[in-house]
Design a protein around this motif. Structure first.
Motif, PDB file in Angstrom:
ATOM      1  N   ALA A 411       0.817  -1.213   0.000  1.00 30.85           N
ATOM      2  CA  ALA A 411       0.000   0.000   0.000  1.00 30.85           C
ATOM      3  C   ALA A 411       0.851   1.264   0.000  1.00 30.85           C
ATOM      4  O   ALA A 411       0.328   2.360  -0.244  1.00 30.85           O
ATOM      5  CB  ALA A 411      -0.933   0.002   1.205  1.00 30.85           C
ATOM      6  N   LYS A 412       2.139   1.131   0.272  1.00 26.38           N
ATOM      7  CA  LYS A 412       3.032   2.287   0.242  1.00 26.38           C
ATOM      8  C   LYS A 412       3.268   2.729  -1.209  1.00 26.38           C
ATOM      9  O   LYS A 412       3.299   1.897  -2.124  1.00 26.38           O
ATOM     10  CB  LYS A 412       4.370   1.931   0.887  1.00 26.38           C
ATOM     11  CG  LYS A 412       4.304   1.666   2.392  1.00 26.38           C
ATOM     12  CD  LYS A 412       4.059   2.951   3.147  1.00 26.38           C
ATOM     13  CE  LYS A 412       4.057   2.746   4.637  1.00 26.38           C
ATOM     14  NZ  LYS A 412       3.781   3.992   5.364  1.00 26.38           N
ATOM     15  N   ASN A 416       9.204  -0.298  -4.685  1.00 31.12           N
ATOM     16  CA  ASN A 416      10.288  -1.179  -4.229  1.00 31.12           C
ATOM     17  C   ASN A 416       9.843  -2.094  -3.096  1.00 31.12           C
ATOM     18  O   ASN A 416      10.313  -3.227  -2.980  1.00 31.12           O
ATOM     19  CB  ASN A 416      11.493  -0.358  -3.773  1.00 31.12           C
ATOM     20  CG  ASN A 416      12.238   0.274  -4.928  1.00 31.12           C
ATOM     21  OD1 ASN A 416      11.986  -0.054  -6.088  1.00 31.12           O
ATOM     22  ND2 ASN A 416      13.136   1.190  -4.635  1.00 31.12           N
ATOM     23  N   LEU A 417       8.939  -1.611  -2.250  1.00 33.07           N
ATOM     24  CA  LEU A 417       8.452  -2.445  -1.149  1.00 33.07           C
ATOM     25  C   LEU A 417       7.594  -3.592  -1.687  1.00 33.07           C
ATOM     26  O   LEU A 417       7.655  -4.717  -1.167  1.00 33.07           O
ATOM     27  CB  LEU A 417       7.660  -1.610  -0.150  1.00 33.07           C
ATOM     28  CG  LEU A 417       8.486  -0.653   0.708  1.00 33.07           C
ATOM     29  CD1 LEU A 417       7.580   0.203   1.575  1.00 33.07           C
ATOM     30  CD2 LEU A 417       9.480  -1.419   1.573  1.00 33.07           C
ATOM     31  N   LEU A 487      -1.201  -5.243  -6.859  1.00 34.60           N
ATOM     32  CA  LEU A 487      -1.730  -4.756  -5.588  1.00 34.60           C
ATOM     33  C   LEU A 487      -1.254  -3.333  -5.321  1.00 34.60           C
ATOM     34  O   LEU A 487      -2.038  -2.472  -4.890  1.00 34.60           O
ATOM     35  CB  LEU A 487      -1.292  -5.692  -4.458  1.00 34.60           C
ATOM     36  CG  LEU A 487      -1.764  -5.324  -3.049  1.00 34.60           C
ATOM     37  CD1 LEU A 487      -3.290  -5.297  -2.974  1.00 34.60           C
ATOM     38  CD2 LEU A 487      -1.196  -6.321  -2.028  1.00 34.60           C
ATOM     39  N   ASN A 488       0.015  -3.064  -5.571  1.00 32.49           N
ATOM     40  CA  ASN A 488       0.545  -1.715  -5.373  1.00 32.49           C
ATOM     41  C   ASN A 488      -0.166  -0.700  -6.270  1.00 32.49           C
ATOM     42  O   ASN A 488      -0.519   0.400  -5.829  1.00 32.49           O
ATOM     43  CB  ASN A 488       2.052  -1.700  -5.644  1.00 32.49           C
ATOM     44  CG  ASN A 488       2.669  -0.331  -5.525  1.00 32.49           C
ATOM     45  OD1 ASN A 488       2.824   0.382  -6.522  1.00 32.49           O
ATOM     46  ND2 ASN A 488       3.020   0.066  -4.309  1.00 32.49           N
ATOM     47  N   ILE A 489      -0.397  -1.071  -7.521  1.00 32.05           N
ATOM     48  CA  ILE A 489      -1.075  -0.171  -8.459  1.00 32.05           C
ATOM     49  C   ILE A 489      -2.532   0.038  -8.047  1.00 32.05           C
ATOM     50  O   ILE A 489      -3.080   1.145  -8.156  1.00 32.05           O
ATOM     51  CB  ILE A 489      -1.000  -0.706  -9.902  1.00 32.05           C
ATOM     52  CG1 ILE A 489       0.463  -0.959 -10.301  1.00 32.05           C
ATOM     53  CG2 ILE A 489      -1.652   0.265 -10.869  1.00 32.05           C
ATOM     54  CD1 ILE A 489       1.347   0.255 -10.233  1.00 32.05           C
ATOM     55  N   LEU A 551       7.673  -0.215 -15.454  1.00 28.58           N
ATOM     56  CA  LEU A 551       6.317  -0.664 -15.745  1.00 28.58           C
ATOM     57  C   LEU A 551       5.284   0.217 -15.040  1.00 28.58           C
ATOM     58  O   LEU A 551       4.246   0.577 -15.622  1.00 28.58           O
ATOM     59  CB  LEU A 551       6.163  -2.126 -15.315  1.00 28.58           C
ATOM     60  CG  LEU A 551       4.883  -2.856 -15.706  1.00 28.58           C
ATOM     61  CD1 LEU A 551       4.639  -2.778 -17.201  1.00 28.58           C
ATOM     62  CD2 LEU A 551       4.963  -4.317 -15.255  1.00 28.58           C
ATOM     63  N   LYS A 552       5.573   0.580 -13.810  1.00 31.16           N
ATOM     64  CA  LYS A 552       4.645   1.435 -13.069  1.00 31.16           C
ATOM     65  C   LYS A 552       4.518   2.800 -13.737  1.00 31.16           C
ATOM     66  O   LYS A 552       3.419   3.370 -13.805  1.00 31.16           O
ATOM     67  CB  LYS A 552       5.101   1.587 -11.618  1.00 31.16           C
ATOM     68  CG  LYS A 552       4.112   2.376 -10.760  1.00 31.16           C
ATOM     69  CD  LYS A 552       4.475   2.366  -9.291  1.00 31.16           C
ATOM     70  CE  LYS A 552       3.424   3.111  -8.468  1.00 31.16           C
ATOM     71  NZ  LYS A 552       3.700   3.068  -7.022  1.00 31.16           N
TER      72      LYS A 552
END
Length: 556
Positions: A411-412, A416-417, A487-489, A551-552
């Motif tokens: 969620a950060k 990288n996390l 999930l991050n996205i 990619l992000k």
């Protein structure tokens, strides 16, 4: 080595596998013999290296027309190792596989990891679920084995092919290890390994001492190279009386191996050492009474505590033997010659009753985790913070500390996390006093935030699983391995209100809006990935910090 050694091996293979190897696809007598020996030798290699029984080893065979260079596949769920074998039966006992065959093997391994099952025969297709299960596990290591009845040599051309494969697979983190199993090793293993004969070992101990009352034992330090050789020759037979065999690439074993490779001079101080039993123990005359170095002959040697140490040193030796020569390990060897009948069993039990401490166990010492546990309990959610033998299903009333840390890490904003959570999740809680743990778990984290993050992570997992089941090849691989990236996205897309606002109608949003967001991001991730990295192994793209940042950026 010679034809004589090949014939010895042929006799043993026929004895073990004559009724276990399928050669129905052979078209003539010459093919029957060649197919049998090639396949039996691949099975024998797994029997020795992966410590399988003959039936399990034979069932791993995939050799045949259109095998794409892979002659055997076996997934060891216990040790988390995926074995991929190419076998070459050389009648003369000389030479090695040619570069073309090695290149074919390399390409086949790459295709398998990218889930391009359309390039394989029915035998490989029958193992599709097994391979996918292995590749979905971030702790799995791939053991790539080239086995042949030739000389213990490897040409520069063959080495270059394998080095290129390992460079691709192990970028950015180590995923694969390569082994050669030549005629020399195969013939040596015939003596005792398959027949269960006791191990007789000469052990050179430095700075040794002895205990004579009430029972005889010696102790001292043993060099890493000696232990690696002992492991290479005997493997699982060393641990026949141990409560646990070598369990492969666990978190603790990774730490042992990392210490061996990076801090060999400190290995003695960090490691608890090894306890071994034997029936008789005698010192050789060399060195006389000098305690600096002594050579001891142990009959029927068995390691009863320290299997993970020995196995990890053996694995590390395959990577960098020079480093392993720099380490020493404390070892205690007890002779059972004049001991009561149950003494050996008692030693085994007592030396294995202390529970191992995982780094994850220290998380329970964090007062912020206790606070979250209390707050979650007020909402009717049981937060499993400490290890337990009881396995509880992840449902609407239960969650685990690993889930909370992983979800909050993803969620950060820092991708990288999320990558760290994919490539080596244990690093997130390696030290609860430092980053990244303190960035993830701190006094600002609310129980509502943690639980909503976990629910979103589970939904991402479920949505990607549905897409995985409906796809194939690189597309399937993407849906398997992009879970933490997606999930991050998703978290970036939905914004902080969804997690932090206690008045936000989360349940309604979770049911009506979130699934479409996840599906869109998953599909866009797949398309952008192919556009940016069409020639990269999907398995490693989402473990690579640089590629995930690229990619992000394409998705923003």
């Amino acid at each position: 080595m010679s034809k004589l050694h090949v014939n010895h091996l042929k006799t043993k293979l026929t004895e073990i596998y004559s009724d276990k190897i399928d050669i129905a696809d052979a078209r003539n007598d010459e093919e029957k013999e060649n197919f049998f020996l090639t396949r039996a030798y691949a099975a024998y290699t797994l029997q020795i290296l992966a410590q399988l029984d003959a039936v399990a080893a034979a069932s791993a065979i995939t050799d045949g027309f259109d095998d794409n260079g892979i002659d055997a596949i076996y997934f060891d769920r216990r040790s988390k190792e995926l074995w991929l074998v190419q076998s070459k039966w050389i009648k003369s006992g000389t030479g090695e596989p040619d570069t073309g065959e090695t290149s074919r093997f390399k390409n086949g391994v790459a295709d398998l990891i990218d889930l391009k099952f359309d390039r394989f025969n029915k035998k490989v297709l029958a193992k599709e679920a097994e391979v996918i299960e292995a590749l979905e596990d971030p702790l799995v290591k791939i053991k790539i084995v080239l086995t042949y009845t030739g000389q213990d040599t490897f040409s520069e051309h063959n080495r270059r092919v394998i080095d290129d494969l390992l460079a691709e697979l192990n970028d950015p983190s180590e995923l694969a290890v390569f082994n050669r199993f030549s005629l020399k090793q195969a013939h040596k293993s015939l003596v005792g390994i398959l027949d269960g004969q006791p191990i007789k070992a000469d052990l050179a101990l430095s700075n040794w001492g002895k205990v004579e009352d009430p029972y005889y034992a010696i102790y001292g330090t043993n060099n890493g190279n000696d232990l690696a050789q002992l492991w290479s020759e005997n493997r699982g037979r060393l641990f026949s009386d141990n409560i646990r065999d070598f369990i492969g690439f666990s978190e603790v074993n990774e730490d042992i191996r990392e210490t061996a490779l990076k801090e060999p001079e400190n290995f003695y101080f960090y490691n608890n050492g090894i306890t071994a039993l034997c029936q008789t123990l005698n010192k050789k005359p060399v060195g006389g009474g000098d305690r600096a170095v002594g050579v001891f002959v142990a009959e029927d040697l068995k390691i009863v505590n320290g299997a993970q140490t020995v196995g990890s040193i053996g694995n590390a030796y395959e990577i960098n033997p020079d480093q392993i020569s720099k380490l020493n390990v404390f070892i205690k060897i007890i002779s059972l010659e004049n001991c009561p009948a149950d003494f050996g069993l008692n030693v085994t039990k007592r030396t294995n009753t202390q529970n191992r401490i995982d780094k994850k166990d220290f998380v329970s010492l964090d007062p912020e985790q206790d606070r979250l546990k209390t707050e979650l309990a007020l909402d009717g959610i049981i937060y499993h913070l400490k290890r337990s033998d009881q396995v509880v299903k992840q449902d609407e009333t239960n969650c685990y500390v690993e889930e909370v840390i992983t979800a909050l890490a993803c969620a950060k904003p820092d991708i990288n996390l999320a990558v760290q959570a994919k490539r080596e999740v244990g690093k997130l809680w390696e030290d609860i006093s430092k980053q990244p743990y303190t960035d993830i778990i701190n006094s600002t984290v609310l129980a509502t935030q943690a639980w909503r993050a976990v629910r979103i992570m589970r939904e991402v997992t479920n949505r990607l699983k549905l897409k995985e089941q409906a796809s194939s090849g690189r597309e399937k691989s993407c849906f398997i391995h992009s879970n933490r990236f997606v999930l991050n996205i998703v978290f970036a897309k939905i914004g902080t209100e969804v997690l932090l606002d206690p008045n936000f109608n989360f349940d309604d949003y979770f049911t009506t809006t979130l699934p479409a967001i996840i599906d869109h991001i998953a599909e866009e991730t797949k398309d952008k990935m192919e556009g940016l990295f069409p020639n990269s192994l999907v398995h490693q793209i989402f473990r690579n910090y640089t590629k995930c940042r690229q990619l992000k950026n394409q998705l923003n």
